[in-house]
Design a protein around this motif. Structure first.
Motif, PDB file in Angstrom:
ATOM      1  N   TYR A  61      -2.579  28.048  22.242  1.00 20.23           N
ATOM      2  CA  TYR A  61      -1.540  28.591  21.343  1.00 20.23           C
ATOM      3  C   TYR A  61      -1.093  30.086  22.043  1.00 20.23           C
ATOM      4  CZ  TYR A  61      -2.662  25.807  17.083  1.00 20.23           C
ATOM      5  OH  TYR A  61      -2.519  24.742  16.309  1.00 20.23           O
ATOM      6  N   THR A  62       0.112  30.471  21.635  1.00 16.95           N
ATOM      7  CA  THR A  62       0.724  31.887  22.070  1.00 16.95           C
ATOM      8  C   THR A  62       0.033  32.999  21.447  1.00 16.95           C
ATOM      9  OG1 THR A  62       2.530  31.670  21.288  1.00 16.95           O
ATOM     10  CG2 THR A  62       2.515  30.627  23.367  1.00 16.95           C
ATOM     11  N   VAL A  63      -0.917  32.720  20.318  1.00 19.15           N
ATOM     12  CA  VAL A  63      -1.250  33.681  19.387  1.00 19.15           C
ATOM     13  C   VAL A  63      -2.690  33.520  19.353  1.00 19.15           C
ATOM     14  CG1 VAL A  63       0.932  33.857  18.227  1.00 19.15           C
ATOM     15  CG2 VAL A  63      -0.984  32.165  17.444  1.00 19.15           C
ATOM     16  N   GLY A  64      -3.435  34.526  18.803  1.00 12.01           N
ATOM     17  CA  GLY A  64      -4.852  34.578  19.017  1.00 12.01           C
ATOM     18  C   GLY A  64      -5.721  33.757  17.761  1.00 12.01           C
ATOM     19  N   GLU A  65      -4.856  33.566  16.555  1.00 14.54           N
ATOM     20  CA  GLU A  65      -5.920  32.949  15.698  1.00 14.54           C
ATOM     21  C   GLU A  65      -4.950  31.938  15.006  1.00 14.54           C
ATOM     22  OE1 GLU A  65      -8.677  35.318  15.937  1.00 14.54           O
ATOM     23  OE2 GLU A  65      -8.795  33.774  14.548  1.00 14.54           O
ATOM     24  N   CYS A  66      -5.573  30.798  14.585  1.00 10.24           N
ATOM     25  CA  CYS A  66      -5.248  29.563  14.035  1.00 10.24           C
ATOM     26  C   CYS A  66      -4.264  29.512  12.979  1.00 10.24           C
ATOM     27  CB  CYS A  66      -6.148  28.643  13.768  1.00 10.24           C
ATOM     28  SG  CYS A  66      -7.233  28.287  15.382  1.00 10.24           S
ATOM     29  N   GLY A  67      -4.907  30.282  11.650  1.00 11.05           N
ATOM     30  CA  GLY A  67      -4.320  30.364  10.525  1.00 11.05           C
ATOM     31  C   GLY A  67      -4.345  29.184   9.771  1.00 11.05           C
ATOM     32  N   SER A  68      -3.903  29.217   8.396  1.00  9.26           N
ATOM     33  CA  SER A  68      -4.250  28.153   7.328  1.00  9.26           C
ATOM     34  C   SER A  68      -3.282  26.938   7.792  1.00  9.26           C
ATOM     35  CB  SER A  68      -3.826  28.928   5.926  1.00  9.26           C
ATOM     36  OG  SER A  68      -2.667  29.218   5.826  1.00  9.26           O
ATOM     37  N   SER A  69      -2.187  27.181   8.363  1.00 11.84           N
ATOM     38  CA  SER A  69      -1.317  26.025   8.779  1.00 11.84           C
ATOM     39  C   SER A  69      -1.191  25.788  10.240  1.00 11.84           C
ATOM     40  CB  SER A  69       0.166  26.422   8.341  1.00 11.84           C
ATOM     41  OG  SER A  69       0.260  26.660   6.946  1.00 11.84           O
ATOM     42  N   TRP A  70      -2.347  25.847  11.030  1.00 12.99           N
ATOM     43  CA  TRP A  70      -2.676  25.743  12.511  1.00 12.99           C
ATOM     44  C   TRP A  70      -1.981  24.546  12.941  1.00 12.99           C
ATOM     45  CZ3 TRP A  70      -5.346  21.509  13.825  1.00 12.99           C
ATOM     46  CH2 TRP A  70      -6.261  21.103  13.131  1.00 12.99           C
ATOM     47  N   ASP A  71      -1.931  23.444  12.269  1.00 15.89           N
ATOM     48  CA  ASP A  71      -1.594  21.851  12.753  1.00 15.89           C
ATOM     49  C   ASP A  71      -0.035  22.039  12.488  1.00 15.89           C
ATOM     50  OD1 ASP A  71      -2.047  19.902   9.936  1.00 15.89           O
ATOM     51  OD2 ASP A  71      -1.791  21.985   9.943  1.00 15.89           O
ATOM     52  N   LEU A  72       0.709  22.869  12.075  1.00 22.70           N
ATOM     53  CA  LEU A  72       2.163  22.843  11.793  1.00 22.70           C
ATOM     54  C   LEU A  72       2.944  23.721  12.527  1.00 22.70           C
ATOM     55  CD1 LEU A  72       2.060  22.450   7.851  1.00 22.70           C
ATOM     56  CD2 LEU A  72       2.071  20.565   9.604  1.00 22.70           C
ATOM     57  N   ARG A  73       2.254  24.848  12.952  1.00 19.86           N
ATOM     58  CA  ARG A  73       2.993  25.643  13.649  1.00 19.86           C
ATOM     59  C   ARG A  73       3.447  25.628  15.152  1.00 19.86           C
ATOM     60  NH1 ARG A  73      -1.006  29.356  12.476  1.00 19.86           N
ATOM     61  NH2 ARG A  73      -0.871  30.195  14.428  1.00 19.86           N
ATOM     62  N   THR A  74       4.399  24.451  15.395  1.00 20.08           N
ATOM     63  CA  THR A  74       4.645  24.022  16.787  1.00 20.08           C
ATOM     64  C   THR A  74       5.291  25.058  17.652  1.00 20.08           C
ATOM     65  OG1 THR A  74       6.679  23.071  15.767  1.00 20.08           O
ATOM     66  CG2 THR A  74       4.869  21.590  15.972  1.00 20.08           C
ATOM     67  N   TRP A  75       5.665  26.076  16.914  1.00 23.43           N
ATOM     68  CA  TRP A  75       6.564  27.342  17.584  1.00 23.43           C
ATOM     69  C   TRP A  75       5.445  28.151  18.447  1.00 23.43           C
ATOM     70  CZ3 TRP A  75       6.764  26.337  12.503  1.00 23.43           C
ATOM     71  CH2 TRP A  75       6.152  27.232  11.741  1.00 23.43           C
ATOM     72  N   ASP A  76       4.206  27.847  17.927  1.00 26.69           N
ATOM     73  CA  ASP A  76       3.180  28.978  18.709  1.00 26.69           C
ATOM     74  C   ASP A  76       2.408  27.887  19.632  1.00 26.69           C
ATOM     75  OD1 ASP A  76       2.278  30.578  15.494  1.00 26.69           O
ATOM     76  OD2 ASP A  76       3.709  31.157  17.294  1.00 26.69           O
ATOM     77  N   PHE A  77       2.621  26.680  19.893  1.00 22.66           N
ATOM     78  CA  PHE A  77       2.207  26.007  20.975  1.00 22.66           C
ATOM     79  C   PHE A  77       2.365  26.444  22.349  1.00 22.66           C
ATOM     80  CE2 PHE A  77       0.353  23.860  17.651  1.00 22.66           C
ATOM     81  CZ  PHE A  77       0.683  22.503  17.342  1.00 22.66           C
ATOM     82  N   GLY A  78       1.589  26.227  23.084  1.00 20.69           N
ATOM     83  CA  GLY A  78       1.891  26.807  24.790  1.00 20.69           C
ATOM     84  C   GLY A  78       1.447  25.234  25.387  1.00 20.69           C
TER      85      GLY A  78
END
Length: 130
Positions: free
Chosen positions: A101-118
């Motif tokens: 990810y381009t961010v440091g934490e997963c968060g509750s919707s980690w599998d849906l946040r495709t905009w944070d994928f690297g």
């Protein structure tokens, strides 16, 4: 640009175990969340999230179907993320991928946040026989 290489897949009988590795190169990923996804070969199947581990605080998240069978961990000294899979079932058969990810934490919707994928790895095949 970070590169991810998965390994550790293979053929195992139901009830068996495998440990997948996701080795990163190019830069350190100490502060990035990393997730495991999988995709089976059924027509029209999509990648589904399996587990995620945060960077800074290493909080972990799991898909409901994991049911306590899998454990995600990281070794920052080796720049490697692991997925220990126990009590495998035939329905766990899939190609397993890791993604940074381009961010440091997963968060509750980690599998849906495709905009944070690297970066994605190339995948490793896991086959569980009944």
């Amino acid at each position: 640009q970070v590169q991810l290489v998965e390994s550790g897949g293979g053929l195992v009988q139901a009830g068996g175990s495998l440990r997948l590795s996701c080795a990163a190169s190019g830069r350190t990923l100490d502060y990035n969340a990393i997730a495991w996804f999988r995709q089976d070969q059924a027509p029209g199947s999509e990648r589904e999230g399996v587990a995620c581990i945060g960077g800074t605080r290493a909080h972990t998240y799991y898909a409901d179907f994991v049911e306590g069978r899998f454990t995600v961990s990281r070794d920052n000294a080796k720049n490697t993320i692991y997925l220990q899979m126990n009590n495998l079932k035939p329905e766990d058969t899939a190609v397993y991928y890791c993604v940074s990810y381009t961010v440091g934490e997963c968060g509750s919707s980690w599998d849906l946040r495709t905009w944070d994928f690297g970066s994605w790895g190339q995948g490793t095949q896991v086959t569980v026989s009944s």
